[in-house]
Design a protein around this motif. Structure first.
Motif, PDB file in Angstrom:
ATOM      1  N   UNK A 102       0.834  -1.205   0.000  1.00  0.00           N
ATOM      2  CA  UNK A 102       0.000   0.000   0.000  1.00  0.00           C
ATOM      3  C   UNK A 102       0.870   1.256   0.000  1.00  0.00           C
ATOM      4  N   UNK A 103       1.946   1.214   0.760  1.00  0.00           N
ATOM      5  CA  UNK A 103       2.836   2.372   0.836  1.00  0.00           C
ATOM      6  C   UNK A 103       3.566   2.582  -0.484  1.00  0.00           C
ATOM      7  N   UNK A 113       2.843  -2.511 -12.783  1.00  0.00           N
ATOM      8  CA  UNK A 113       3.557  -3.775 -12.562  1.00  0.00           C
ATOM      9  C   UNK A 113       2.684  -4.715 -11.738  1.00  0.00           C
ATOM     10  N   UNK A 114       2.856  -6.034 -11.900  1.00  0.00           N
ATOM     11  CA  UNK A 114       2.098  -6.988 -11.082  1.00  0.00           C
ATOM     12  C   UNK A 114       2.502  -6.858  -9.610  1.00  0.00           C
ATOM     13  N   UNK A 115       1.521  -6.944  -8.733  1.00  0.00           N
ATOM     14  CA  UNK A 115       1.767  -6.742  -7.305  1.00  0.00           C
ATOM     15  C   UNK A 115       1.459  -8.018  -6.537  1.00  0.00           C
ATOM     16  N   UNK A 121      -5.084  -7.512   2.169  1.00  0.00           N
ATOM     17  CA  UNK A 121      -4.721  -6.245   1.528  1.00  0.00           C
ATOM     18  C   UNK A 121      -5.126  -6.209   0.062  1.00  0.00           C
ATOM     19  N   UNK A 122      -5.293  -7.358  -0.539  1.00  0.00           N
ATOM     20  CA  UNK A 122      -5.547  -7.429  -1.985  1.00  0.00           C
ATOM     21  C   UNK A 122      -6.654  -6.488  -2.464  1.00  0.00           C
ATOM     22  N   UNK A 123      -7.841  -6.479  -1.859  1.00  0.00           N
ATOM     23  CA  UNK A 123      -8.882  -5.578  -2.389  1.00  0.00           C
ATOM     24  C   UNK A 123      -8.508  -4.106  -2.288  1.00  0.00           C
ATOM     25  N   UNK A 124      -7.736  -3.721  -1.289  1.00  0.00           N
ATOM     26  CA  UNK A 124      -7.325  -2.324  -1.163  1.00  0.00           C
ATOM     27  C   UNK A 124      -6.351  -1.953  -2.270  1.00  0.00           C
ATOM     28  N   UNK A 130      -4.515  -1.303  -9.311  1.00  0.00           N
ATOM     29  CA  UNK A 130      -3.341  -2.137  -9.562  1.00  0.00           C
ATOM     30  C   UNK A 130      -3.740  -3.602  -9.666  1.00  0.00           C
ATOM     31  N   UNK A 131      -2.961  -4.354 -10.426  1.00  0.00           N
ATOM     32  CA  UNK A 131      -3.242  -5.774 -10.634  1.00  0.00           C
ATOM     33  C   UNK A 131      -2.466  -6.615  -9.630  1.00  0.00           C
ATOM     34  N   UNK A 132      -3.176  -7.468  -8.908  1.00  0.00           N
ATOM     35  CA  UNK A 132      -2.548  -8.348  -7.916  1.00  0.00           C
ATOM     36  C   UNK A 132      -2.422  -9.746  -8.507  1.00  0.00           C
ATOM     37  N   UNK A 133      -1.231 -10.320  -8.405  1.00  0.00           N
ATOM     38  CA  UNK A 133      -1.002 -11.668  -8.913  1.00  0.00           C
ATOM     39  C   UNK A 133      -1.328 -12.694  -7.833  1.00  0.00           C
ATOM     40  N   UNK A 134      -1.352 -13.938  -8.206  1.00  0.00           N
ATOM     41  CA  UNK A 134      -1.528 -15.011  -7.238  1.00  0.00           C
ATOM     42  C   UNK A 134      -0.201 -15.596  -6.801  1.00  0.00           C
ATOM     43  N   UNK A 135       0.883 -14.885  -7.088  1.00  0.00           N
ATOM     44  CA  UNK A 135       2.218 -15.356  -6.767  1.00  0.00           C
ATOM     45  C   UNK A 135       2.660 -14.858  -5.388  1.00  0.00           C
ATOM     46  N   UNK A 136       3.723 -15.477  -4.869  1.00  0.00           N
ATOM     47  CA  UNK A 136       4.264 -15.042  -3.578  1.00  0.00           C
ATOM     48  C   UNK A 136       5.306 -13.944  -3.728  1.00  0.00           C
TER      49      UNK A 136
END
Length: 210
Positions: A102-103, A113-115, A121-124, A130-136
């Motif tokens: 978030x910061x 970039x993929x996040x 935190x994902x929905x925020x 921003x696009x959130x990946x399913x990766x670690x």
């Protein structure tokens, strides 16, 4: 001496700071330290720790990990705090752990970039467009993000590979990986980091060839 600052804010998640810190400090020529706006921080589970590094030292460090915690959203919405956090991905390696994204997002460092982040935190992050990946672990140039508390070991491995090289990374990990699982565990950590950042493998190949 390579300096790595771990931004540790009040309400911080212990795993974000305390897992990466000793791994990074096992490497020769690397000094990792907790840093933040206050000289003491109390974690989300009530652990009080002394914070030795300042916001100025964060700006001067070679790499910075922005940790997460139960108050991360508050800090990400604090314009004065954001102005005091001077990060320079042109010169520094910059990484976020879980809600630390978030910061970085508010600073504009994750645009396009993929996040990686945690599920809470994902929905925020997605609300910020921003696009959130399913990766670690995700890496784009000198900026990385990790999702899940224990992904902090992947961030530490990535930073060591980039800053200290493969041999020193393996030496540092040898101190901390579970006994009886040394080879498999180390290879898994290195594989995760190199999969997220293929430039590490390319640099290693060039170094060996040279």
């Amino acid at each position: 001496m390579t300096q790595i600052a771990i931004l540790t804010l009040p309400g911080f998640n212990e795993l974000d700071s305390f897992v990466a810190l000793p791994i990074l400090n096992r490497a020769e020529g690397v000094t990792a330290f907790l840093a933040g706006p206050e000289r003491e921080a109390v974690s989300m589970n009530g652990v009080a720790v002394r914070i030795g590094g300042t916001m100025e030292q964060i700006a001067e460090a070679d790499a910075v990990i922005v940790g997460s915690g139960k108050r991360t959203r508050d800090f990400a919405a604090d314009a004065d705090f954001l102005a005091s956090l001077r990060l320079d991905p042109a010169r520094q390696l910059v990484a976020s752990q879980c809600s630390g994204a978030l910061i970085l997002a508010k600073l504009g460092l994750l645009d396009g970039v993929p996040v990686c982040t945690d599920n809470m935190t994902r929905p925020w992050i997605e609300d910020l467009g921003l696009a959130v990946t399913g990766e670690s672990l995700s890496v784009s140039g000198k900026v990385a993000s990790a999702g899940g508390c224990l992904a902090s070991q992947y961030l530490a491995t990535w930073l060591l590979l980039r800053l200290a090289g493969e041999a020193e990374t393996r030496r540092a990990l040898a101190y901390v990986v579970p006994v009886g699982e040394e080879a498999d565990y180390t290879e898994r950590l290195i594989a995760a980091a190199t999969a997220a950042d293929p430039t590490i493998h390319a640099d290693t190949v060039r170094a060996r060839a040279g």
